[in-house]
Design an enzyme around this catalytic site. Structure first.
Site, PDB file in Angstrom:
ATOM      1  N   SER A   1       3.812  -2.094  10.278  1.00 46.42           N
ATOM      2  CA  SER A   1       5.052  -2.059  10.248  1.00 46.42           C
ATOM      3  C   SER A   1       5.739  -3.485  10.214  1.00 46.42           C
ATOM      4  O   SER A   1       6.962  -3.892  10.729  1.00 46.42           O
ATOM      5  CB  SER A   1       5.542  -1.830  11.555  1.00 46.42           C
ATOM      6  OG  SER A   1       5.312  -0.392  12.043  1.00 46.42           O
TER       7      SER A   1
ATOM      8  N   HIS B   1      -9.439   1.705   5.006  1.00 48.78           N
ATOM      9  CA  HIS B   1      -8.052   1.446   5.589  1.00 48.78           C
ATOM     10  C   HIS B   1      -8.198   2.621   6.729  1.00 48.78           C
ATOM     11  O   HIS B   1      -9.069   3.573   6.695  1.00 48.78           O
ATOM     12  CB  HIS B   1      -6.941   2.151   4.789  1.00 48.78           C
ATOM     13  CG  HIS B   1      -5.580   1.977   5.308  1.00 48.78           C
ATOM     14  ND1 HIS B   1      -5.119   3.125   6.333  1.00 48.78           N
ATOM     15  CD2 HIS B   1      -4.717   1.118   5.216  1.00 48.78           C
ATOM     16  CE1 HIS B   1      -3.980   2.728   6.744  1.00 48.78           C
ATOM     17  NE2 HIS B   1      -3.356   1.531   5.965  1.00 48.78           N
TER      18      HIS B   1
ATOM     19  N   GLU C   1      -5.073  -4.485  10.684  1.00 44.66           N
ATOM     20  CA  GLU C   1      -3.965  -3.585  10.698  1.00 44.66           C
ATOM     21  C   GLU C   1      -4.133  -2.807  12.345  1.00 44.66           C
ATOM     22  O   GLU C   1      -5.169  -1.813  12.356  1.00 44.66           O
ATOM     23  CB  GLU C   1      -3.918  -2.689   9.610  1.00 44.66           C
ATOM     24  CG  GLU C   1      -3.682  -3.249   8.311  1.00 44.66           C
ATOM     25  CD  GLU C   1      -3.143  -2.126   7.456  1.00 44.66           C
ATOM     26  OE1 GLU C   1      -4.008  -1.221   7.031  1.00 44.66           O
ATOM     27  OE2 GLU C   1      -2.046  -2.352   6.762  1.00 44.66           O
TER      28      GLU C   1
ATOM     29  N   ASN D   1       0.870  -1.259  -0.104  1.00 43.27           N
ATOM     30  CA  ASN D   1      -0.075  -0.088  -0.282  1.00 43.27           C
ATOM     31  C   ASN D   1       0.842   1.075   0.051  1.00 43.27           C
ATOM     32  O   ASN D   1       1.363   1.491   1.102  1.00 43.27           O
ATOM     33  CB  ASN D   1      -0.812   0.108   1.121  1.00 43.27           C
ATOM     34  CG  ASN D   1      -1.767   1.425   1.296  1.00 43.27           C
ATOM     35  OD1 ASN D   1      -1.702   2.106   0.403  1.00 43.27           O
ATOM     36  ND2 ASN D   1      -2.340   1.296   2.548  1.00 43.27           N
ATOM     37  N   TRP D   2       1.059   1.854  -1.330  1.00 43.94           N
ATOM     38  CA  TRP D   2       2.074   2.927  -1.302  1.00 43.94           C
ATOM     39  C   TRP D   2       1.564   4.315  -0.497  1.00 43.94           C
ATOM     40  O   TRP D   2       2.216   5.269  -0.539  1.00 43.94           O
ATOM     41  CB  TRP D   2       2.283   3.267  -2.614  1.00 43.94           C
ATOM     42  CG  TRP D   2       3.396   2.425  -3.131  1.00 43.94           C
ATOM     43  CD1 TRP D   2       3.769   1.239  -2.799  1.00 43.94           C
ATOM     44  CD2 TRP D   2       4.234   2.584  -4.342  1.00 43.94           C
ATOM     45  NE1 TRP D   2       4.801   0.766  -3.327  1.00 43.94           N
ATOM     46  CE2 TRP D   2       5.125   1.682  -4.533  1.00 43.94           C
ATOM     47  CE3 TRP D   2       4.449   3.747  -5.271  1.00 43.94           C
ATOM     48  CZ2 TRP D   2       6.252   1.457  -5.335  1.00 43.94           C
ATOM     49  CZ3 TRP D   2       5.372   3.811  -6.296  1.00 43.94           C
ATOM     50  CH2 TRP D   2       6.311   2.454  -6.410  1.00 43.94           C
ATOM     51  N   LYS D   3       0.133   4.199  -0.359  1.00 47.76           N
ATOM     52  CA  LYS D   3      -0.429   5.215   0.196  1.00 47.76           C
ATOM     53  C   LYS D   3      -0.276   6.730  -0.577  1.00 47.76           C
ATOM     54  O   LYS D   3      -0.203   6.633  -1.606  1.00 47.76           O
ATOM     55  CB  LYS D   3       0.056   5.604   1.912  1.00 47.76           C
ATOM     56  CG  LYS D   3      -0.215   4.231   2.588  1.00 47.76           C
ATOM     57  CD  LYS D   3       0.000   4.637   4.019  1.00 47.76           C
ATOM     58  CE  LYS D   3      -0.147   3.194   4.765  1.00 47.76           C
ATOM     59  NZ  LYS D   3       0.226   3.381   6.242  1.00 47.76           N
TER      60      LYS D   3
ATOM     61  N   GLY E   1       2.912   2.533  10.670  1.00 50.24           N
ATOM     62  CA  GLY E   1       3.952   3.635  10.540  1.00 50.24           C
ATOM     63  C   GLY E   1       4.878   3.691  11.645  1.00 50.24           C
ATOM     64  O   GLY E   1       5.630   4.887  11.773  1.00 50.24           O
TER      65      GLY E   1
ATOM     66  N   GLU F   1      -6.744   5.007   7.937  1.00 47.36           N
ATOM     67  CA  GLU F   1      -6.270   6.310   7.819  1.00 47.36           C
ATOM     68  C   GLU F   1      -7.400   6.883   7.035  1.00 47.36           C
ATOM     69  O   GLU F   1      -7.587   7.988   6.894  1.00 47.36           O
ATOM     70  CB  GLU F   1      -5.094   6.525   6.941  1.00 47.36           C
ATOM     71  CG  GLU F   1      -3.828   5.951   7.790  1.00 47.36           C
ATOM     72  CD  GLU F   1      -2.756   5.541   6.613  1.00 47.36           C
ATOM     73  OE1 GLU F   1      -1.590   5.305   7.387  1.00 47.36           O
ATOM     74  OE2 GLU F   1      -2.735   5.466   5.650  1.00 47.36           O
TER      75      GLU F   1
ATOM     76  N   GLY G   1       3.194  -0.959   4.306  1.00 51.50           N
ATOM     77  CA  GLY G   1       3.210   0.129   3.769  1.00 51.50           C
ATOM     78  C   GLY G   1       4.689   0.722   3.288  1.00 51.50           C
ATOM     79  O   GLY G   1       5.183   0.230   2.216  1.00 51.50           O
ATOM     80  N   GLY G   2       5.349   1.408   4.323  1.00 47.82           N
ATOM     81  CA  GLY G   2       6.745   1.793   4.076  1.00 47.82           C
ATOM     82  C   GLY G   2       7.502   0.912   3.356  1.00 47.82           C
ATOM     83  O   GLY G   2       8.443   1.481   2.715  1.00 47.82           O
TER      84      GLY G   2
HETATM   85  O1  LIG Z   1      -1.066   0.770   6.699  1.00 44.78           O
HETATM   86  C1  LIG Z   1      -0.521  -0.033   6.510  1.00 44.78           C
HETATM   87  C2  LIG Z   1      -0.731  -0.867   5.013  1.00 44.78           C
HETATM   88  O2  LIG Z   1      -1.922  -0.550   4.688  1.00 44.78           O
HETATM   89  C3  LIG Z   1       0.960  -0.378   7.099  1.00 44.78           C
HETATM   90  O3  LIG Z   1       1.604   0.560   6.829  1.00 44.78           O
HETATM   91  P1  LIG Z   1       3.387   0.339   7.465  1.00 44.78           P
HETATM   92  O4  LIG Z   1       3.641  -0.960   6.843  1.00 44.78           O
HETATM   93  O5  LIG Z   1       4.117   1.363   7.116  1.00 44.78           O
HETATM   94  O6  LIG Z   1       3.026   0.292   9.088  1.00 44.78           O
END
Ligand SMILES: O=C(CO)COP(=O)(O)O
Length: 248
Positions: free
Chosen positions: A208, A93, A163, A10-12, A169, A95, A229-230
């Site tokens: 994470s 998500h 999640e 997920n590149w956000k 993050g 967020e 994510g990251g």
């Molecule tokens: O929100 C996430 C994937 O949708 C997880 O993000 P991180 O891997 O950066 O913690």
């Protein structure tokens, strides 16, 4: 449906046209591991170019609207992302549940729209640190799952992602025992919600996940993959996670 491991990035809100080369590099790694499923969900602005550049690789969206058209400024429909080349969409998500005030009912409607468009859906659920500290994590997550669950669910297109909000993050991940407990609770809840076939719905862990902890997290019962994510933004960081999944 399959019990193949499923690793999704997920590149956000990260990635410009220049990063299409990163998606291509990740697609090459994925191609070397035909025994697992890999996808990248870049910003919607990159979906068409990424799908064109990597036609054999699964590109997804990070959201879509529940309606097929209309006065929804700034939104895109499931049909639009499919036409752009997406094969799936992340939905609900945390967020978006927080910032956009997205409700369980919104997520359920979006899942129905994604199914109708012939796409896969990854429905996200997760508790806040306060909810976990209050001992309500399983109750909250199973409540979100019930409220967000589509009526005609099928493992061929539906995936769930757990999640924990406080792990996103932050570099923090739950104790393995907590991941095991939650994924088992989600599995049981899916069974109550859909009956036959529930055991085939893949449940991803996100929060994470990185090359150092992926093998341990992916070895937990009922963890069928990761939503990353990251650590999905470059092949150097995402590759070790894909490799870890392929070795299980
Ligand atoms: O929100 C996430 C994937 O949708 C997880 O993000 P991180 O891997 O950066 O913690």
């Amino acid at each position: 449906m399959t019990n193949r491991k499923y690793i999704v990035g997920n590149w956000k809100m990260n990635g410009m046209q220049a990063q299409l080369s990163d998606i291509a590099a990740i697609a090459e790694i994925a191609e070397q591991h035909g025994e697992i499923d890999v996808a990248i969900c870049p910003p919607v602005t990159l979906i068409a170019a990424a799908a064109t550049k990597c036609p054999q690789f699964a590109i997804g969206a990070q959201d879509c609207h529940q309606s097929s058209s209309g006065a929804h400024t700034g939104c895109v429909s499931a049909e639009m992302i499919r036409e752009a080349g997406a094969l799936l969409s992340i939905l609900g998500h945390s967020e978006r549940r927080a910032d956009q005030y997205e409700t369980d009912a919104d997520v359920k409607a979006k899942a129905e729209a994604v199914k109708a468009a012939g796409l896969g859906a990854i429905i996200c659920v997760g508790e806040t640190e306060e909810e976990r500290d209050d001992g309500r994590a399983v109750e909250v997550v199973c409540g979100q799952l019930e409220g967000s669950f589509p009526d005609e669910a099928d493992a061929d297109w539906l995936t769930i992602a757990y999640e924990p909000v406080w792990a996103i993050g932050t570099g923090r991940v739950p104790e393995t025992s907590d991941v095991k407990e939650m994924h088992e609770a989600i599995r049981n809840k899916i069974g109550k919600l859909m009956g036959d076939g529930a055991e085939k719905v893949r449940i991803l862990y996100g929060g994470s996940m990185n090359g150092g902890n992926a093998a341990e997290l992916l070895s937990v019962p009922n963890v069928d993959g990761g939503l990353v994510g990251g650590s999905s933004l470059t092949a150097d960081k995402f590759g070790p996670i894909i490799d870890a999944a392929a070795k299980l």
